[in-house]
Enzyme design. Sequence first.
Site, short mmCIF file in Angstrom:
data_model
loop_
_atom_site.label_atom_id
_atom_site.label_comp_id
_atom_site.label_asym_id
_atom_site.label_seq_id
_atom_site.Cartn_x
_atom_site.Cartn_y
_atom_site.Cartn_z
N ASP A 40 0.84 -1.20 0.00
CA ASP A 40 0.00 0.00 0.00
C ASP A 40 0.88 1.25 0.00
O ASP A 40 0.38 2.37 -0.14
CB ASP A 40 -1.00 0.00 1.17
CG ASP A 40 -0.32 -0.08 2.53
OD1 ASP A 40 0.91 -0.22 2.59
OD2 ASP A 40 -1.05 0.02 3.55
N SER A 41 2.20 1.08 0.11
CA SER A 41 3.13 2.19 -0.08
C SER A 41 2.96 2.78 -1.48
O SER A 41 3.39 3.90 -1.75
CB SER A 41 4.58 1.74 0.13
OG SER A 41 4.86 0.62 -0.67
N ASP A 79 -1.21 -6.22 -0.48
CA ASP A 79 -1.39 -5.58 0.82
C ASP A 79 -2.86 -5.26 1.05
O ASP A 79 -3.52 -4.65 0.20
CB ASP A 79 -0.62 -4.24 0.82
CG ASP A 79 0.28 -4.11 2.02
OD1 ASP A 79 0.16 -4.91 2.97
OD2 ASP A 79 1.11 -3.18 2.02
N LYS A 108 -1.14 -9.52 2.78
CA LYS A 108 -0.40 -9.06 3.97
C LYS A 108 -1.30 -8.12 4.74
O LYS A 108 -2.00 -7.30 4.14
CB LYS A 108 0.89 -8.35 3.57
CG LYS A 108 1.64 -7.75 4.77
CD LYS A 108 3.04 -7.29 4.40
CE LYS A 108 3.11 -5.94 3.75
NZ LYS A 108 2.55 -4.82 4.56
N GLU A 110 -1.41 -5.60 8.46
CA GLU A 110 -0.59 -4.98 9.51
C GLU A 110 -1.18 -5.24 10.89
O GLU A 110 -2.40 -5.18 11.08
CB GLU A 110 -0.49 -3.47 9.28
CG GLU A 110 0.24 -3.12 7.99
CD GLU A 110 0.46 -1.62 7.82
OE1 GLU A 110 0.10 -0.83 8.73
OE2 GLU A 110 0.99 -1.23 6.77
N GLU A 177 9.23 -4.14 10.47
CA GLU A 177 9.64 -2.84 9.91
C GLU A 177 10.13 -1.90 11.01
O GLU A 177 9.44 -1.71 12.04
CB GLU A 177 8.44 -2.20 9.17
CG GLU A 177 8.79 -0.84 8.57
CD GLU A 177 7.81 -0.36 7.52
OE1 GLU A 177 6.88 -1.11 7.14
OE2 GLU A 177 7.97 0.78 7.06
O1 KIV Z 1 3.60 -1.21 1.64
C1 KIV Z 1 4.78 -1.53 1.72
O2 KIV Z 1 5.62 -1.16 0.88
C2 KIV Z 1 5.20 -2.37 2.83
C3 KIV Z 1 6.66 -2.61 2.96
C4 KIV Z 1 7.30 -1.43 3.57
C5 KIV Z 1 6.94 -3.84 3.74
O3 KIV Z 1 4.40 -2.78 3.59
#
Ligand code: KIV
Length: 260
Positions: A40-41, A79, A108, A110, A177
């Site tokens: 989600d970055s 994500d 993934k 969080e 992280e």
């Molecule tokens: O969204 C992302 O890029 C991440 C990484 C920093 C692990 O979750």
Amino acid sequence: MKSVLDFKKSDRKITMLTCYDYWSARLLNDSPVDCILVGDSGAMVMHGYPDTVAATSELMALHTRAVKLGAPDRFIIGDMPFLSFRGSLDKSLDCVMQLMRAGAQAVKLEGAAGHLELVQHLTESGVPVMGHLGLTPQSVHAFGGFKVQAKEAKAQQKLLKDAKDLQEAGCFALVLECVPTQIAREVTESLDIPTIGIGAGPHCDGQVLVLQDMLGAQTHFKPKFVRHFANVAEIIKQAIQDFSQDVQSGAFPTPQESYA
Ligand code: KIV
């Protein structure tokens, strides 16, 4: 094909890079990188938002689809965006479905507290789940900024417990992280599943970076843990300058670059 659990038992480190688009996915498909995270970055890197809170399930599915088309041979993790796994089970499953149908082979999410049952439900339903602890960027406003986490003993105990709970719930791997090297090592050694670090030191079972960070493609933001393995921003700027100059001077296009 080796699984990430086999890597945990060997000395072979796991490599993961983020990717959000088709053309860089094609490059990663031809690379030795083990897995791709459609993180989600992407909300920050591709869309310019100040944090990842802006990402939605639809946005993540769109990026996942593009990455899948470019990297059909890679293991792709999608994500789950901000709050998408904190509402009802139906809403969480809807997001998982969007990501998996778009091409993710795993999701993934969080944090740990409050969604361990969801992790268990997903893994029992055949969805591989990757956990993410430490600096979980979706909680940036609760943390008061992008800051190193688990510096104090109490927070380190919580990190260890959360990691074990996620493993117990069925996660196949865990991103750590921005936590101190020593606690990342302790978590890594206490788990059977692999840890993949970002700003978590060298003792994790693997490393992940944002593709544009490690390429040196975005220069306005360089946390301590990022290494520029290339200077792509300079290469791109130079290429654009050369293009402009050659168009102005008439050096581009040549007859060979034109149709007779
Ligand atoms: O969204 C992302 O890029 C991440 C990484 C920093 C692990 O979750």
